[in-house]
Design a protein around this motif. Structure first.
Motif, PDB file in Angstrom:
ATOM      1  N   ALA A 117     -30.605  39.878   2.586  1.00 49.71           N
ATOM      2  CA  ALA A 117     -32.262  40.070   2.054  1.00 49.71           C
ATOM      3  C   ALA A 117     -32.969  38.865   1.763  1.00 49.71           C
ATOM      4  O   ALA A 117     -34.103  38.674   1.867  1.00 49.71           O
ATOM      5  CB  ALA A 117     -32.196  41.153   1.103  1.00 49.71           C
ATOM      6  N   CYS A 118     -32.295  37.918   0.865  1.00 50.37           N
ATOM      7  CA  CYS A 118     -32.778  36.741   0.644  1.00 50.37           C
ATOM      8  C   CYS A 118     -33.061  35.654   1.686  1.00 50.37           C
ATOM      9  O   CYS A 118     -34.311  35.018   1.844  1.00 50.37           O
ATOM     10  CB  CYS A 118     -31.857  35.955  -0.452  1.00 50.37           C
ATOM     11  N   LEU A 134     -34.757  33.440  -5.960  1.00 52.46           N
ATOM     12  CA  LEU A 134     -33.651  34.462  -5.774  1.00 52.46           C
ATOM     13  C   LEU A 134     -32.270  33.952  -5.743  1.00 52.46           C
ATOM     14  O   LEU A 134     -31.275  34.244  -6.076  1.00 52.46           O
ATOM     15  CB  LEU A 134     -33.907  35.401  -4.667  1.00 52.46           C
ATOM     16  N   ALA A 135     -32.108  32.856  -4.894  1.00 52.81           N
ATOM     17  CA  ALA A 135     -31.151  32.205  -4.433  1.00 52.81           C
ATOM     18  C   ALA A 135     -30.362  31.619  -5.671  1.00 52.81           C
ATOM     19  O   ALA A 135     -29.012  31.696  -5.898  1.00 52.81           O
ATOM     20  CB  ALA A 135     -31.369  30.978  -3.359  1.00 52.81           C
ATOM     21  N   ALA A 190     -26.418  29.568   1.050  1.00 48.82           N
ATOM     22  CA  ALA A 190     -27.285  29.711   2.231  1.00 48.82           C
ATOM     23  C   ALA A 190     -28.625  30.150   2.214  1.00 48.82           C
ATOM     24  O   ALA A 190     -29.453  29.563   2.947  1.00 48.82           O
ATOM     25  CB  ALA A 190     -26.422  30.496   3.176  1.00 48.82           C
ATOM     26  N   CYS A 191     -28.950  31.096   1.177  1.00 51.00           N
ATOM     27  CA  CYS A 191     -30.197  31.373   1.219  1.00 51.00           C
ATOM     28  C   CYS A 191     -31.218  30.286   0.598  1.00 51.00           C
ATOM     29  O   CYS A 191     -32.314  30.066   1.134  1.00 51.00           O
ATOM     30  CB  CYS A 191     -30.384  32.491   0.296  1.00 51.00           C
ATOM     31  N   ARG A 192     -30.493  29.380  -0.303  1.00 49.60           N
ATOM     32  CA  ARG A 192     -31.073  28.299  -0.668  1.00 49.60           C
ATOM     33  C   ARG A 192     -31.549  27.227   0.228  1.00 49.60           C
ATOM     34  O   ARG A 192     -32.452  26.670   0.259  1.00 49.60           O
ATOM     35  CB  ARG A 192     -30.456  27.554  -1.943  1.00 49.60           C
ATOM     36  N   GLY A 193     -30.467  27.008   1.168  1.00 48.09           N
ATOM     37  CA  GLY A 193     -30.694  26.162   2.392  1.00 48.09           C
ATOM     38  C   GLY A 193     -31.732  26.717   3.298  1.00 48.09           C
ATOM     39  O   GLY A 193     -32.473  25.742   3.720  1.00 48.09           O
ATOM     40  N   ALA A 194     -31.880  27.988   3.709  1.00 50.43           N
ATOM     41  CA  ALA A 194     -32.755  28.514   4.396  1.00 50.43           C
ATOM     42  C   ALA A 194     -34.224  28.324   3.753  1.00 50.43           C
ATOM     43  O   ALA A 194     -35.224  27.875   4.389  1.00 50.43           O
ATOM     44  CB  ALA A 194     -32.620  29.936   4.704  1.00 50.43           C
ATOM     45  N   ALA A 195     -34.250  28.506   2.448  1.00 53.19           N
ATOM     46  CA  ALA A 195     -35.634  28.435   1.740  1.00 53.19           C
ATOM     47  C   ALA A 195     -36.020  26.952   1.767  1.00 53.19           C
ATOM     48  O   ALA A 195     -37.382  26.620   1.981  1.00 53.19           O
ATOM     49  CB  ALA A 195     -35.448  28.845   0.157  1.00 53.19           C
ATOM     50  N   ALA A 217     -31.695  21.263   2.016  1.00 52.24           N
ATOM     51  CA  ALA A 217     -31.201  22.275   2.762  1.00 52.24           C
ATOM     52  C   ALA A 217     -29.649  22.094   3.264  1.00 52.24           C
ATOM     53  O   ALA A 217     -28.958  22.846   3.299  1.00 52.24           O
ATOM     54  CB  ALA A 217     -32.199  22.605   3.916  1.00 52.24           C
ATOM     55  N   ALA A 218     -29.431  20.724   3.817  1.00 47.47           N
ATOM     56  CA  ALA A 218     -28.296  20.498   4.576  1.00 47.47           C
ATOM     57  C   ALA A 218     -27.213  20.314   3.395  1.00 47.47           C
ATOM     58  O   ALA A 218     -26.096  21.185   3.510  1.00 47.47           O
ATOM     59  CB  ALA A 218     -28.220  19.194   5.018  1.00 47.47           C
ATOM     60  N   THR A 219     -27.562  20.017   2.058  1.00 44.02           N
ATOM     61  CA  THR A 219     -26.717  19.978   0.946  1.00 44.02           C
ATOM     62  C   THR A 219     -26.213  21.480   0.621  1.00 44.02           C
ATOM     63  O   THR A 219     -25.160  21.781   0.396  1.00 44.02           O
ATOM     64  CB  THR A 219     -27.225  19.262  -0.129  1.00 44.02           C
ATOM     65  N   ALA A 220     -27.265  22.332   0.745  1.00 43.88           N
ATOM     66  CA  ALA A 220     -27.085  23.688   0.229  1.00 43.88           C
ATOM     67  C   ALA A 220     -26.248  24.525   1.344  1.00 43.88           C
ATOM     68  O   ALA A 220     -25.221  25.107   0.950  1.00 43.88           O
ATOM     69  CB  ALA A 220     -28.295  24.382   0.023  1.00 43.88           C
TER      70      ALA A 220
END
Length: 244
Positions: free
Chosen positions: A26-27, A41-42, A51-56, A66-69
């Protein structure tokens, strides 16, 4: 007793709490339209939300972040023996490419492909991204191998054919370049980058008329984009040609 039944009915009607995997999905879905909200939310999800933080962060153009996340998500998934690990490594590699770090991109994509769990389009896109990283680091022969694999698994992606054609031209294989750019044109003739490369290949083959036709298309399609400007610049060599 009536109150008890009412409470039980309310509990039965209430939606079941989402599992960690459902919360993550969902995130990630939210990240497509609301990157800032998804990032908040991440953070609430902690390690499970990397993974959501990376997408965000990708949605906010923070590709190194994003790559680090995604890298953290991949390592967490490996520890938990989750099948998503390879997907996260591939996303990390793609983000490192966007961040301009080809060496880190290659390392992440090596890990993604070594897992052996990517299939079909996902595998083809990983080979395509690794080929991009290999070209950026000067390993043309290895890039050729990966692009051949990419066009098998991601053959509907015009970028795979475009990059394959470009590499073939740079390596002096004009017959292969012509075949591959034809495939790219079949899939995306309205892409200025494809038309630009079609012109480049025609020019390399001594086909001045074909080069001009393709470059004019590129310049028309995207006059303010890099591909369009490159095509317009290439056309200046014909400015004094009375046939034009």
């Amino acid at each position: 007793m009536i109150l008890l039944f009412a409470a039980l009915a309310a509990q039965a009607a209430a939606p079941a709490p989402k599992s960690p995997a459902e919360q993550l999905d969902a995130c990630i879905t939210q990240a497509r339209s609301d990157p800032a909200g998804a990032e908040r939310l991440a953070r609430m999800l902690g390690r499970a939300g990397e993974a959501c933080r990376g997408a965000a962060l990708s949605g906010e153009d923070d590709y190194a972040g994003a790559a680090t996340a995604f890298t953290a998500a991949a390592r967490n998934a490996e520890v938990a023996h989750e099948a998503r690990a390879a997907d996260y490594w591939a996303q990390a590699g793609n983000a490192w490419l966007a961040a301009g770090d080809a060496a880190k991109a290659r390392a992440a994509l090596d890990a993604a492909l070594a897992a052996g769990t990517l299939t079909h389009l996902n595998r083809g896109e990983a080979y395509l991204d690794r080929a991009r990283a290999l070209v950026a680091t000067g390993d043309m022969k290895a890039a050729r191998v990966d692009l051949d694999l990419a066009t098998k698994d991601a053959g509907d992606d015009p970028l795979a054919w475009l990059l394959s054609a470009t590499l073939a031209r740079r390596m002096g294989d004009l017959p292969r370049a012509k075949l591959d750019i034809a495939q790219a044109l079949r899939r995306s003739a309205d892409d200025a980058s494809v038309q630009l490369e079609a012109g480049n290949i025609a020019a390399a083959a001594g086909d001045a008329n074909g080069a001009q036709v393709a470059w004019k298309q590129a310049a028309r399609l995207a006059p303010d984009a890099p591909a369009g400007r490159s095509a317009a610049n290439a056309l200046t060599q014909f400015a004094g040609d009375p046939k034009q």
